[in-house]
Design a protein around this motif. Sequence first.
Motif, PDB file in Angstrom:
ATOM      1  N   TYR A  70       0.931  -1.175   0.136  1.00 57.47           N
ATOM      2  CA  TYR A  70       0.085  -0.112   0.055  1.00 57.47           C
ATOM      3  C   TYR A  70       1.026   1.162  -0.043  1.00 57.47           C
ATOM      4  CZ  TYR A  70      -3.898  -2.915   1.167  1.00 57.47           C
ATOM      5  OH  TYR A  70      -4.876  -4.227   0.909  1.00 57.47           O
ATOM      6  N   LEU A  71       2.053   1.156   0.525  1.00 53.45           N
ATOM      7  CA  LEU A  71       2.875   2.085   0.449  1.00 53.45           C
ATOM      8  C   LEU A  71       4.276   1.559  -0.012  1.00 53.45           C
ATOM      9  CD1 LEU A  71       2.775   3.565   4.271  1.00 53.45           C
ATOM     10  CD2 LEU A  71       1.804   4.720   2.062  1.00 53.45           C
ATOM     11  N   ARG A  72       5.097   2.499  -0.699  1.00 52.00           N
ATOM     12  CA  ARG A  72       6.412   2.047  -1.494  1.00 52.00           C
ATOM     13  C   ARG A  72       7.540   2.570  -0.703  1.00 52.00           C
ATOM     14  NH1 ARG A  72       4.495   3.808  -7.220  1.00 52.00           N
ATOM     15  NH2 ARG A  72       3.174   1.844  -7.572  1.00 52.00           N
ATOM     16  N   VAL A  73       8.621   1.906  -0.709  1.00 52.01           N
ATOM     17  CA  VAL A  73       9.776   2.222  -0.103  1.00 52.01           C
ATOM     18  C   VAL A  73      10.331   3.671  -0.573  1.00 52.01           C
ATOM     19  CG1 VAL A  73      12.175   1.771   0.424  1.00 52.01           C
ATOM     20  CG2 VAL A  73      10.468  -0.107   0.465  1.00 52.01           C
ATOM     21  N   PRO A  74      10.463   4.784   0.350  1.00 50.95           N
ATOM     22  CA  PRO A  74      11.001   5.845  -0.345  1.00 50.95           C
ATOM     23  C   PRO A  74      12.492   5.767  -1.089  1.00 50.95           C
ATOM     24  CG  PRO A  74      10.408   6.139   2.138  1.00 50.95           C
ATOM     25  CD  PRO A  74      10.464   4.688   1.609  1.00 50.95           C
ATOM     26  N   GLY A  75      12.369   6.375  -1.989  1.00 47.53           N
ATOM     27  CA  GLY A  75      13.723   6.661  -2.821  1.00 47.53           C
ATOM     28  C   GLY A  75      13.755   5.385  -3.771  1.00 47.53           C
ATOM     29  N   ALA A  76      12.970   4.249  -3.749  1.00 45.63           N
ATOM     30  CA  ALA A  76      12.977   3.071  -4.741  1.00 45.63           C
ATOM     31  C   ALA A  76      12.451   3.554  -6.192  1.00 45.63           C
ATOM     32  CB  ALA A  76      12.322   1.930  -3.897  1.00 45.63           C
ATOM     33  N   GLY A  77      13.119   3.662  -7.099  1.00 48.03           N
ATOM     34  CA  GLY A  77      12.836   3.939  -8.631  1.00 48.03           C
ATOM     35  C   GLY A  77      12.005   2.924  -9.153  1.00 48.03           C
ATOM     36  N   LEU A  78      11.585   3.044 -10.277  1.00 44.59           N
ATOM     37  CA  LEU A  78      11.100   1.828 -11.166  1.00 44.59           C
ATOM     38  C   LEU A  78      11.871   0.964 -11.780  1.00 44.59           C
ATOM     39  CD1 LEU A  78       8.448   1.082 -12.562  1.00 44.59           C
ATOM     40  CD2 LEU A  78       9.060   2.647 -14.506  1.00 44.59           C
ATOM     41  N   ILE A  79      13.298   1.397 -11.863  1.00 46.76           N
ATOM     42  CA  ILE A  79      14.145   0.205 -12.401  1.00 46.76           C
ATOM     43  C   ILE A  79      14.519  -0.669 -11.219  1.00 46.76           C
ATOM     44  CG2 ILE A  79      16.605  -0.009 -13.185  1.00 46.76           C
ATOM     45  CD1 ILE A  79      16.343   2.669 -14.790  1.00 46.76           C
ATOM     46  N   GLU A  80      14.776   0.133 -10.033  1.00 49.01           N
ATOM     47  CA  GLU A  80      15.029  -0.875  -8.894  1.00 49.01           C
ATOM     48  C   GLU A  80      13.909  -1.741  -8.287  1.00 49.01           C
ATOM     49  OE1 GLU A  80      15.450   2.456  -8.726  1.00 49.01           O
ATOM     50  OE2 GLU A  80      17.669   2.553  -8.674  1.00 49.01           O
ATOM     51  N   ARG A  81      12.683  -1.119  -8.627  1.00 47.50           N
ATOM     52  CA  ARG A  81      11.487  -2.253  -8.345  1.00 47.50           C
ATOM     53  C   ARG A  81      11.320  -3.052  -9.784  1.00 47.50           C
ATOM     54  NH1 ARG A  81       6.662   0.990  -9.201  1.00 47.50           N
ATOM     55  NH2 ARG A  81       5.547  -1.084  -8.806  1.00 47.50           N
ATOM     56  N   ASN A  86      14.019  -4.530 -10.983  1.00 47.61           N
ATOM     57  CA  ASN A  86      15.005  -5.303 -10.759  1.00 47.61           C
ATOM     58  C   ASN A  86      14.803  -6.470  -9.602  1.00 47.61           C
ATOM     59  OD1 ASN A  86      17.786  -6.310 -11.116  1.00 47.61           O
ATOM     60  ND2 ASN A  86      18.393  -5.181  -9.366  1.00 47.61           N
ATOM     61  N   HIS A  87      14.206  -5.667  -8.462  1.00 43.22           N
ATOM     62  CA  HIS A  87      13.964  -6.532  -7.513  1.00 43.22           C
ATOM     63  C   HIS A  87      12.599  -7.709  -7.571  1.00 43.22           C
ATOM     64  CE1 HIS A  87      13.068  -7.724  -3.056  1.00 43.22           C
ATOM     65  NE2 HIS A  87      11.916  -7.337  -3.155  1.00 43.22           N
ATOM     66  N   GLU A  88      11.700  -7.300  -8.290  1.00 43.11           N
ATOM     67  CA  GLU A  88      10.271  -8.006  -8.479  1.00 43.11           C
ATOM     68  C   GLU A  88      10.523  -8.699  -9.767  1.00 43.11           C
ATOM     69  OE1 GLU A  88       6.945  -5.781  -8.205  1.00 43.11           O
ATOM     70  OE2 GLU A  88       7.525  -4.638  -6.239  1.00 43.11           O
ATOM     71  N   LEU A  89      11.258  -8.365 -10.854  1.00 42.98           N
ATOM     72  CA  LEU A  89      11.496  -9.327 -11.948  1.00 42.98           C
ATOM     73  C   LEU A  89      12.606 -10.064 -12.225  1.00 42.98           C
ATOM     74  CD1 LEU A  89      10.115  -6.539 -14.549  1.00 42.98           C
ATOM     75  CD2 LEU A  89       8.791  -8.535 -13.386  1.00 42.98           C
ATOM     76  N   ASN A  90      13.800  -9.838 -10.986  1.00 38.28           N
ATOM     77  CA  ASN A  90      15.168 -10.630 -11.133  1.00 38.28           C
ATOM     78  C   ASN A  90      15.744 -10.262 -12.604  1.00 38.28           C
ATOM     79  OD1 ASN A  90      14.667 -11.485  -8.433  1.00 38.28           O
ATOM     80  ND2 ASN A  90      13.481 -13.115  -9.268  1.00 38.28           N
ATOM     81  N   LEU A  91      15.911  -9.029 -12.693  1.00 37.40           N
ATOM     82  CA  LEU A  91      16.522  -8.659 -14.266  1.00 37.40           C
ATOM     83  C   LEU A  91      17.934  -9.035 -14.196  1.00 37.40           C
ATOM     84  CD1 LEU A  91      14.969  -4.962 -14.680  1.00 37.40           C
ATOM     85  CD2 LEU A  91      13.943  -7.188 -15.593  1.00 37.40           C
ATOM     86  N   PRO A 150      21.819  -8.117 -15.686  1.00 34.27           N
ATOM     87  CA  PRO A 150      22.427  -6.983 -15.553  1.00 34.27           C
ATOM     88  C   PRO A 150      22.227  -6.308 -17.093  1.00 34.27           C
ATOM     89  CG  PRO A 150      24.019  -8.289 -14.726  1.00 34.27           C
ATOM     90  CD  PRO A 150      22.782  -9.052 -14.780  1.00 34.27           C
ATOM     91  N   ALA A 151      22.184  -7.116 -17.959  1.00 29.86           N
ATOM     92  CA  ALA A 151      21.809  -6.475 -19.324  1.00 29.86           C
ATOM     93  C   ALA A 151      20.513  -6.019 -19.436  1.00 29.86           C
ATOM     94  CB  ALA A 151      22.171  -7.879 -20.576  1.00 29.86           C
ATOM     95  N   GLN A 152      19.423  -6.735 -19.029  1.00 32.84           N
ATOM     96  CA  GLN A 152      18.125  -6.333 -19.214  1.00 32.84           C
ATOM     97  C   GLN A 152      18.058  -4.865 -18.320  1.00 32.84           C
ATOM     98  OE1 GLN A 152      16.242  -9.899 -17.276  1.00 32.84           O
ATOM     99  NE2 GLN A 152      15.345 -10.342 -19.434  1.00 32.84           N
ATOM    100  N   ARG A 153      18.654  -4.915 -17.170  1.00 31.53           N
ATOM    101  CA  ARG A 153      18.769  -3.898 -16.201  1.00 31.53           C
ATOM    102  C   ARG A 153      19.134  -2.480 -16.977  1.00 31.53           C
ATOM    103  NH1 ARG A 153      20.651  -5.944 -11.736  1.00 31.53           N
ATOM    104  NH2 ARG A 153      22.755  -5.251 -12.279  1.00 31.53           N
TER     105      ARG A 153
END
Length: 142
Positions: free
Chosen positions: A33-44, A46-51, A53-56
């Motif tokens: 319901y809340l997101r961690v402050p400062g976590a950008g879309l790429i970081e999210r 990366n974390h949720e999709l296990n990208l 390094p090339a994909q990231r």
Amino acid sequence: MPAKSNFLLGLLVGVSCLLIGFALSTLAYRYHYLRVPGAGLIERMNHELNLTPAQRDRVGDILRDTRFKVTQARQDFEHRRHELFWDGLGQVRGVLTPEQQKVFDRDFTQPWAHRGHSGGDDGDHMPPEEGAPPERPPVPQN
């Protein structure tokens, strides 16, 4: 003695509120319901999709390019919106008598300059219902 019991009651209520707030915020983060402050879309992603390094890297390039295109489209839209508004004011002025045009020029073509707008880059320099910038007065039509 009542002052001491009031203090202890206040302290108990304060600590209870802090604990309840902590518990609720923890649940809100856990269930997204809340997101961690400062976590950008790429970081999210990366974390949720296990990208990989090339994909990231590729996702970062795509998102930066898209951000640039969106910014450019917004600027183009604002420029066109301002042009349309000022063209409309020029047409309105053309309908008026010379006496009305003097009042119109004084009161309706530069009112935003009198309100302290200096052309910042927020894109909206006048009341939302009017949508005009302070950049360009209407072209006089006699």
